[in-house]
Scaffold this motif. Structure first.
Motif, PDB file in Angstrom:
ATOM      1  N   GLU A   1       0.839  -1.203   0.000  1.00 61.66           N
ATOM      2  CA  GLU A   1       0.000   0.000   0.000  1.00 61.66           C
ATOM      3  C   GLU A   1       0.873   1.251   0.000  1.00 61.66           C
ATOM      4  O   GLU A   1       0.619   2.204  -0.733  1.00 61.66           O
ATOM      5  CB  GLU A   1      -0.920  -0.010   1.212  1.00 61.66           C
ATOM      6  CG  GLU A   1      -1.948   1.099   1.219  1.00 61.66           C
ATOM      7  CD  GLU A   1      -2.899   1.015   2.405  1.00 61.66           C
ATOM      8  OE1 GLU A   1      -3.506   2.055   2.725  1.00 61.66           O
ATOM      9  OE2 GLU A   1      -3.025  -0.061   3.007  1.00 61.66           O
ATOM     10  N   ARG A   2       1.918   1.239   0.838  1.00 61.70           N
ATOM     11  CA  ARG A   2       2.860   2.362   0.893  1.00 61.70           C
ATOM     12  C   ARG A   2       3.498   2.600  -0.474  1.00 61.70           C
ATOM     13  O   ARG A   2       3.542   3.720  -0.961  1.00 61.70           O
ATOM     14  CB  ARG A   2       3.937   2.103   1.934  1.00 61.70           C
ATOM     15  CG  ARG A   2       4.893   3.284   2.103  1.00 61.70           C
ATOM     16  CD  ARG A   2       6.168   2.929   2.827  1.00 61.70           C
ATOM     17  NE  ARG A   2       6.960   2.088   1.943  1.00 61.70           N
ATOM     18  CZ  ARG A   2       7.568   0.966   2.297  1.00 61.70           C
ATOM     19  NH1 ARG A   2       7.490   0.511   3.520  1.00 61.70           N
ATOM     20  NH2 ARG A   2       8.254   0.271   1.418  1.00 61.70           N
ATOM     21  N   ASP A   3       3.973   1.532  -1.105  1.00 67.79           N
ATOM     22  CA  ASP A   3       4.634   1.662  -2.403  1.00 67.79           C
ATOM     23  C   ASP A   3       3.676   2.211  -3.459  1.00 67.79           C
ATOM     24  O   ASP A   3       4.065   3.027  -4.293  1.00 67.79           O
ATOM     25  CB  ASP A   3       5.201   0.318  -2.847  1.00 67.79           C
ATOM     26  CG  ASP A   3       6.356  -0.150  -1.972  1.00 67.79           C
ATOM     27  OD1 ASP A   3       6.897   0.661  -1.182  1.00 67.79           O
ATOM     28  OD2 ASP A   3       6.711  -1.346  -2.068  1.00 67.79           O
ATOM     29  N   ALA A   4       2.419   1.788  -3.430  1.00 65.64           N
ATOM     30  CA  ALA A   4       1.424   2.274  -4.392  1.00 65.64           C
ATOM     31  C   ALA A   4       1.140   3.757  -4.188  1.00 65.64           C
ATOM     32  O   ALA A   4       1.043   4.522  -5.157  1.00 65.64           O
ATOM     33  CB  ALA A   4       0.133   1.453  -4.270  1.00 65.64           C
TER      34      ALA A   4
ATOM     35  N   SER B   1      -4.750  18.995  -1.625  1.00 64.82           N
ATOM     36  CA  SER B   1      -5.679  17.966  -1.137  1.00 64.82           C
ATOM     37  C   SER B   1      -5.751  16.783  -2.088  1.00 64.82           C
ATOM     38  O   SER B   1      -6.205  15.706  -1.696  1.00 64.82           O
ATOM     39  CB  SER B   1      -7.065  18.561  -0.891  1.00 64.82           C
ATOM     40  OG  SER B   1      -7.613  19.077  -2.085  1.00 64.82           O
ATOM     41  N   GLY B   2      -5.277  16.956  -3.328  1.00 64.69           N
ATOM     42  CA  GLY B   2      -5.233  15.850  -4.286  1.00 64.69           C
ATOM     43  C   GLY B   2      -3.991  14.988  -4.170  1.00 64.69           C
ATOM     44  O   GLY B   2      -3.893  13.943  -4.823  1.00 64.69           O
ATOM     45  N   LEU B   3      -3.029  15.402  -3.345  1.00 65.93           N
ATOM     46  CA  LEU B   3      -1.812  14.601  -3.164  1.00 65.93           C
ATOM     47  C   LEU B   3      -2.167  13.260  -2.525  1.00 65.93           C
ATOM     48  O   LEU B   3      -2.863  13.218  -1.504  1.00 65.93           O
ATOM     49  CB  LEU B   3      -0.816  15.336  -2.266  1.00 65.93           C
ATOM     50  CG  LEU B   3      -0.145  16.565  -2.855  1.00 65.93           C
ATOM     51  CD1 LEU B   3       0.529  17.383  -1.758  1.00 65.93           C
ATOM     52  CD2 LEU B   3       0.872  16.150  -3.917  1.00 65.93           C
ATOM     53  N   PRO B   4      -1.698  12.152  -3.092  1.00 63.32           N
ATOM     54  CA  PRO B   4      -1.971  10.861  -2.475  1.00 63.32           C
ATOM     55  C   PRO B   4      -1.466  10.765  -1.028  1.00 63.32           C
ATOM     56  O   PRO B   4      -2.059  10.057  -0.216  1.00 63.32           O
ATOM     57  CB  PRO B   4      -1.241   9.878  -3.396  1.00 63.32           C
ATOM     58  CG  PRO B   4      -1.296  10.543  -4.741  1.00 63.32           C
ATOM     59  CD  PRO B   4      -1.092  12.005  -4.423  1.00 63.32           C
ATOM     60  N   LEU B   5      -0.400  11.498  -0.688  1.00 62.08           N
ATOM     61  CA  LEU B   5       0.112  11.493   0.681  1.00 62.08           C
ATOM     62  C   LEU B   5      -0.590  12.511   1.591  1.00 62.08           C
ATOM     63  O   LEU B   5      -0.273  12.597   2.776  1.00 62.08           O
ATOM     64  CB  LEU B   5       1.624  11.772   0.683  1.00 62.08           C
ATOM     65  CG  LEU B   5       2.520  10.629   0.228  1.00 62.08           C
ATOM     66  CD1 LEU B   5       3.965  11.104   0.092  1.00 62.08           C
ATOM     67  CD2 LEU B   5       2.435   9.460   1.193  1.00 62.08           C
ATOM     68  N   PHE B   6      -1.530  13.272   1.064  1.00 67.32           N
ATOM     69  CA  PHE B   6      -2.197  14.330   1.836  1.00 67.32           C
ATOM     70  C   PHE B   6      -2.713  13.860   3.195  1.00 67.32           C
ATOM     71  O   PHE B   6      -2.516  14.555   4.199  1.00 67.32           O
ATOM     72  CB  PHE B   6      -3.332  14.953   1.009  1.00 67.32           C
ATOM     73  CG  PHE B   6      -4.068  16.052   1.717  1.00 67.32           C
ATOM     74  CD1 PHE B   6      -3.515  17.319   1.814  1.00 67.32           C
ATOM     75  CD2 PHE B   6      -5.320  15.833   2.274  1.00 67.32           C
ATOM     76  CE1 PHE B   6      -4.202  18.348   2.465  1.00 67.32           C
ATOM     77  CE2 PHE B   6      -6.004  16.846   2.923  1.00 67.32           C
ATOM     78  CZ  PHE B   6      -5.440  18.108   3.016  1.00 67.32           C
TER      79      PHE B   6
END
Length: 96
Positions: free
Chosen positions: A19-22, A69-74
């Motif tokens: 999940e982290r890698d994705a 807010s669109g950042l996957p890491l947000f």
């Protein structure tokens, strides 16, 4: 409008590796697309931290919010935003 944005990432230690890698792959693709568009002008890592300082050049506050807010890491970030204005003593014409 120019914005200085500091992003500190706090990934949970128990986040499964796959999940982290994705998430990281999506984050990289998203940020590089924005860099190519010119909206994400600069990005620098902060030594010794899982963090960066970036300069965004966007139309307004709403667009910056949409990008961040669109950042996957947000969901895993602490973000600090500072609007920037051209300094009257600046000598470069391309930093507006």
């Amino acid at each position: 409008m120019l914005f200085h944005v500091r992003m500190d990432v706090h990934l949970p230690r128990d986040l499964p590796a796959g999940e982290r890698d994705a998430i990281l792959a999506r984050e990289k693709a998203y940020s590089q697309e924005l860099q190519r568009s010119g909206e994400w002008r600069h990005i620098w890592r902060i030594a010794g931290a899982y963090a960066n300082v970036s300069i965004f050049d966007v139309a307004d506050n709403a667009r910056l919010h949409e990008i961040l807010s669109g950042l996957p890491l947000f969901p895993f970030m602490t973000i600090a935003v500072m609007p920037l204005l051209r300094h009257p003593s600046a000598i470069r014409d391309d930093d507006t």
